[in-house]
Design an enzyme around this catalytic site. Structure first.
Site, mmCIF file in Angstrom:
data_model
loop_
_atom_site.group_PDB
_atom_site.id
_atom_site.type_symbol
_atom_site.label_atom_id
_atom_site.label_comp_id
_atom_site.label_asym_id
_atom_site.label_seq_id
_atom_site.Cartn_x
_atom_site.Cartn_y
_atom_site.Cartn_z
ATOM 1 N N GLU A 24 5.637 6.231 4.960
ATOM 2 C CA GLU A 24 6.728 5.310 5.312
ATOM 3 C C GLU A 24 8.083 5.932 4.972
ATOM 4 O OE1 GLU A 24 8.077 2.253 2.750
ATOM 5 O OE2 GLU A 24 6.327 2.386 1.428
ATOM 6 N N LYS A 158 3.415 -3.929 -7.627
ATOM 7 C CA LYS A 158 4.345 -3.930 -8.753
ATOM 8 C C LYS A 158 4.387 -5.284 -9.430
ATOM 9 C CE LYS A 158 7.776 -0.507 -8.276
ATOM 10 N NZ LYS A 158 8.284 0.111 -7.086
HETATM 11 N N1 PSU Z 1 7.325 -1.714 -3.228
HETATM 12 C C1 PSU Z 1 7.569 -0.592 -3.925
HETATM 13 N N2 PSU Z 1 8.336 0.384 -3.378
HETATM 14 C C2 PSU Z 1 8.860 0.270 -2.106
HETATM 15 C C3 PSU Z 1 8.572 -0.918 -1.365
HETATM 16 C C4 PSU Z 1 7.806 -1.877 -1.959
HETATM 17 O O1 PSU Z 1 7.091 -0.481 -5.038
HETATM 18 O O2 PSU Z 1 9.564 1.179 -1.637
HETATM 19 C C5 PSU Z 1 9.088 -1.048 0.058
HETATM 20 C C6 PSU Z 1 7.965 -0.741 1.075
HETATM 21 O O3 PSU Z 1 8.553 -0.150 2.227
HETATM 22 C C7 PSU Z 1 7.441 -2.116 1.422
HETATM 23 C C8 PSU Z 1 8.712 -2.922 1.406
HETATM 24 O O4 PSU Z 1 6.796 -2.184 2.691
HETATM 25 O O5 PSU Z 1 9.447 -2.408 0.290
HETATM 26 C C9 PSU Z 1 8.438 -4.398 1.239
HETATM 27 O O6 PSU Z 1 9.615 -5.106 1.440
HETATM 28 P P1 PSU Z 1 9.560 -6.702 1.547
HETATM 29 O O7 PSU Z 1 9.176 -7.162 0.176
HETATM 30 O O8 PSU Z 1 10.962 -7.082 1.944
HETATM 31 O O9 PSU Z 1 8.534 -7.022 2.604
#
Ligand code: PSU
Ligand code: MN
Length: 304
Positions: A24, A158
């Site tokens: 990603e 996390k």
């Molecule tokens: N969690 C992490 N590192 C990240 C992300 C999530 O520990 O970089 C990033 C990933 O790209 C994930 C996105 O798909 O954040 C999720 O965002 P949201 O919670 O807005 O869906």
């Protein structure tokens, strides 16, 4: 109108039947600060090559969805400011408007499917945020895992997330959640949590067989492989708990909502741990890349 453009390296890998691992780009633009983001992106790509597979970092550049970036493209993205964070909801809009966007886990899974790539490595997935019973903040990543047939290797979720609720939503969405080599669901910075993962597998070959069987019986959706951080790189949960609590309280106080929440929390945790969180983050992403390459190679071997 082609939906996705393959880099020369990815295109050659497809022609030769070499294993490919998707990566990603939101982790680059919204997950880590420059210049470490660029160093990590390059290192993780190299880890995948060293493990006998080819990396395909996904991003939208000037309206074109790419599978695999050249080094110049990677560098441009890592340095760019105000890159959009694109998920399922905004991927096609970003492309139709000629925009530039980094792909989340959800959008990277969609790109991987378009490019015919089975396996994807990242750090952590999005999930159910703490306080979701009020905010309804549940990542589109959890929906995507139920829809799109890509096996995603992550280090669990996390502790900025409500992990029990995240596991419940994954179950509702029909996503197999498989801990690699242990019983407990890993908690990103910590290898162990007090939650038992729904499933456990100990080899890449076993994971590859499950991936192919899901497709064979016509089920949509992928697998989540929860790969524990190497012991040497762990940060104790007690160390991070107050940091996470402070970052979450600040996000609430400042009225951060929607897709801004995860990047805000990641940046504050980096600052509050004086970069310690990033060292662990890098180690676990590299560990996930190596496992993803093994799984991708097993899938190729089984398909042959
Ligand atoms: N969690 C992490 N590192 C990240 C992300 C999530 O520990 O970089 C990033 C990933 O790209 C994930 C996105 O798909 O954040 C999720 O965002 P949201 O919670 O807005 O869906
Ligand atoms: Mn969200």
């Amino acid at each position: 109108m082609t939906s996705i453009t393959l880099s020369p390296e990815v295109s050659a890998a497809k022609a030769a039947g070499t294993a490919i691992v998707a990566l990603e780009s939101t982790i680059i633009t919204h997950g880590m600060p420059y210049p470490q983001n660029l160093e990590v992106a390059r290192q993780v790509e190299q880890d995948i090559r060293d493990a006998g597979a080819v990396p395909a970092t996904m991003a939208v550049l000037d309206g074109v969805l790419h599978a695999g970036l050249t080094d110049e493209e990677l560098e441009g993205l890592a340095q760019a400011k105000d890159v959009a964070k694109v998920s399922r909801a905004d991927l096609a809009v970003c492309m139709s408007q000629g925009g530039t966007g980094a792909t989340t886990v959800a959008a990277t899974m969609i790109a991987a499917r378009l490019a015919g790539i089975d396996v994807f490595a990242t750090g952590g997935i999005g999930g159910v945020h703490k306080g979701a019973e009020e905010s309804f903040d549940i990542s589109a990543d959890l929906t995507e895992l139920g829809l799109t047939p890509v096996t995603v290797v992550a280090a669990g979720a996390k502790a900025i997330l409500d992990i029990p609720k995240t596991l419940e939503v994954l179950e509702t969405n029909g996503v197999p959640v498989i801990a690699y080599g242990q019983d407990s669901f890993p908690a990103f910075w910590s290898a162990q949590s007090d939650l038992t993962a729904p499933l456990r597998m100990d080899t890449a070959a076993e994971i590859a067989r499950a991936h192919l069987m899901r497709a064979a019986i016509g089920l949509p959706g992928g697998h989540l492989i929860a790969n524990p951080i190497p012991a040497a790189d762990e940060i104790a949960a007690e160390v991070l708990a107050p940091v996470i609590a402070q970052a979450t309280a600040e996000a609430d106080a400042q009225g951060v909502t929607g897709k801004g929440v995860t990047p805000f929390l990641l940046a504050r945790i980096f600052e509050l741990t004086e970069g310690r969180s990033l060292v662990a983050n890098i180690a676990l992403v590299r560990n996930n890349a190596r496992l993803a390459a093994k799984i991708a190679r097993e899938i190729i071997a089984l398909k042959a």
